[in-house]
Design a protein around this motif. Structure first.
Motif, PDB file in Angstrom:
ATOM      1  N   HIS A  93       0.833  -1.213   0.000  1.00 48.06           N
ATOM      2  CA  HIS A  93       0.000   0.000   0.000  1.00 48.06           C
ATOM      3  C   HIS A  93       0.864   1.258   0.000  1.00 48.06           C
ATOM      4  O   HIS A  93       0.576   2.217  -0.728  1.00 48.06           O
ATOM      5  N   HIS A  94       1.910   1.259   0.802  1.00 47.94           N
ATOM      6  CA  HIS A  94       2.809   2.420   0.819  1.00 47.94           C
ATOM      7  C   HIS A  94       3.496   2.591  -0.536  1.00 47.94           C
ATOM      8  O   HIS A  94       3.592   3.714  -1.057  1.00 47.94           O
ATOM      9  N   LEU A  95       3.987   1.500  -1.097  1.00 50.42           N
ATOM     10  CA  LEU A  95       4.667   1.587  -2.386  1.00 50.42           C
ATOM     11  C   LEU A  95       3.738   2.135  -3.460  1.00 50.42           C
ATOM     12  O   LEU A  95       4.110   3.046  -4.215  1.00 50.42           O
ATOM     13  N   LEU A  96       2.521   1.606  -3.544  1.00 47.94           N
ATOM     14  CA  LEU A  96       1.582   2.054  -4.575  1.00 47.94           C
ATOM     15  C   LEU A  96       1.199   3.517  -4.390  1.00 47.94           C
ATOM     16  O   LEU A  96       1.030   4.248  -5.373  1.00 47.94           O
ATOM     17  N   TYR A  97       1.070   3.943  -3.139  1.00 52.77           N
ATOM     18  CA  TYR A  97       0.712   5.343  -2.856  1.00 52.77           C
ATOM     19  C   TYR A  97       1.760   6.295  -3.426  1.00 52.77           C
ATOM     20  O   TYR A  97       1.421   7.363  -3.964  1.00 52.77           O
ATOM     21  N   TYR A  98       3.036   5.914  -3.318  1.00 51.99           N
ATOM     22  CA  TYR A  98       4.112   6.801  -3.766  1.00 51.99           C
ATOM     23  C   TYR A  98       4.554   6.552  -5.209  1.00 51.99           C
ATOM     24  O   TYR A  98       4.884   7.497  -5.934  1.00 51.99           O
ATOM     25  N   ILE A  99       4.590   5.279  -5.627  1.00 54.83           N
ATOM     26  CA  ILE A  99       5.211   4.990  -6.920  1.00 54.83           C
ATOM     27  C   ILE A  99       4.344   5.435  -8.089  1.00 54.83           C
ATOM     28  O   ILE A  99       4.877   5.854  -9.127  1.00 54.83           O
TER      29      ILE A  99
END
Length: 344
Positions: A134-140
């Motif tokens: 979730h964190h990766l998708l939010y930023y990437i």
């Protein structure tokens, strides 16, 4: 008798050099190919002043006539440099979808306002790491959109409780992603890493495999050792096939990074790296006893890469594709890659 200014050989040489540089700038894709060092100015390297990754992203709106869309500018007009990265609040999938309205099913994105100059596939080896995801998708997603790329995000998920095999999963991801598109670049990306600067371009080097994560916070923004190739790397499909992909026989050790670095050299290439000023990454860590953990140590390789690299890789890849599902933010590829052989 003194020479006039126009007849002076030194002046003529200066004029010739100036004109040559001007032509290089004009026809070489902009000044970045000539004066790249000068463009790394203090404002894009000052990490005490960070910006939200969604800053000005709303300026990219749908073009009224898709058939007449121009090519995207060589450099994105909304670059800000250092980004604000925090993992204190876990973003929901619904929030991420709402903040990325132009991302299509399967995690596919094309700039709505211009024709992308570059196509990149983001491949993430994955198993049971939902918070990280979730964190990766939010930023990437916004990170890649800021760079005006055409891209897709692929999750390659290993089933079962067997030992994790990152390198083999990435081989699977490459094979499956290339069925969708003739990608310019393959980005092999750990799920727990987030880039800190939008000038860290997710494109490949034309000649050699590129190590993107050259400065991670968990290593005090330095390489843990000289040949390190872990975290995030970028290879063209040609690079990947030339080195026979990644090894399939590393189960859980992490030692595949040294094998990968060795096979790059054995295939007649070398590793290039993103500048550590730009290739900065934050590493997520949800381990509860972080302070009591032992310091990170370089994994021991049990393989003789010089003997095995031509036979262990893409040409020996075997797996069972269980499902391929398009989610709103990514394409999920679930595979059975077998089990750990005895004494592997």
């Amino acid at each position: 008798m003194s020479l006039s200014r126009v007849e002076n050989p030194c002046f003529l040489l200066f004029l010739f050099v100036f004109q040559a540089i001007f032509i290089l700038i004009l026809y070489g894709g902009g000044p970045s190919n000539v004066f790249r060092g000068f463009l790394n100015s203090h404002q894009i390297l000052d990490y005490s002043k960070t910006h939200d990754v969604y800053t000005n992203l709303s300026l990219f709106t749908q073009a009224p006539n898709e058939e007449a869309m121009p090519y995207c500018s060589v450099q994105s007009p909304i670059f800000v440099g250092p980004l604000t990265i925090t993992f204190r609040v876990l973003p929901s999938e619904r929030m991420i979808i709402k903040k990325n309205p132009f991302v299509q099913s399967g995690g596919r994105y094309r700039p709505p306002h211009c024709l992308a100059r570059y196509k990149s596939a983001i491949l993430v080896a994955y198993r049971n790491q939902e918070k990280y995801l979730h964190h990766l998708l939010y930023y990437i997603h916004p990170f890649l959109q800021r760079q005006q790329l055409s891209y897709s995000i692929y999750l390659i998920q290993q089933v079962g409780n067997g030992t994790f095999n990152r390198a083999k999963l990435l081989n699977v991801g490459v094979r499956e992603a290339l069925k969708d598109e003739d990608w310019d670049c393959l980005l092999l990306h750990d799920v727990d890493l987030v880039p800190e600067n939008d000038y860290n371009l997710y494109v490949c080097d034309e000649y050699y495999p590129k190590h993107m994560a050259s400065a991670m916070d968990k290593f005090q923004y330095t390489l843990p050792y000289k040949s390190f190739f872990g975290g995030v790397s970028a290879l063209t499909p040609e690079h990947y096939m030339k080195m026979n992909g990644f090894p399939n026989t590393y189960w859980g050790s992490g030692g595949e990074n040294d094998d990968i670095a060795a096979r790059i050299l054995l295939a007649g290439m070398k590793i290039v790296r993103t500048s550590p000023h730009l290739g900065r990454y934050k590493v997520m860590d949800y381990t509860e006893e972080t302070e009591t953990q032992e310091p990170w140590q370089r994994p021991t390789s049990r393989h003789n890469t010089r003997k095995t690299w031509k036979d262990d890789g893409m040409n020996s890849l075997e797996f069972k594709l269980l499902s391929r599902t398009k989610h709103p933010l990514y394409t999920n590829i679930t595979v059975d890659i077998g089990y750990v052989p005895p004494f592997s």
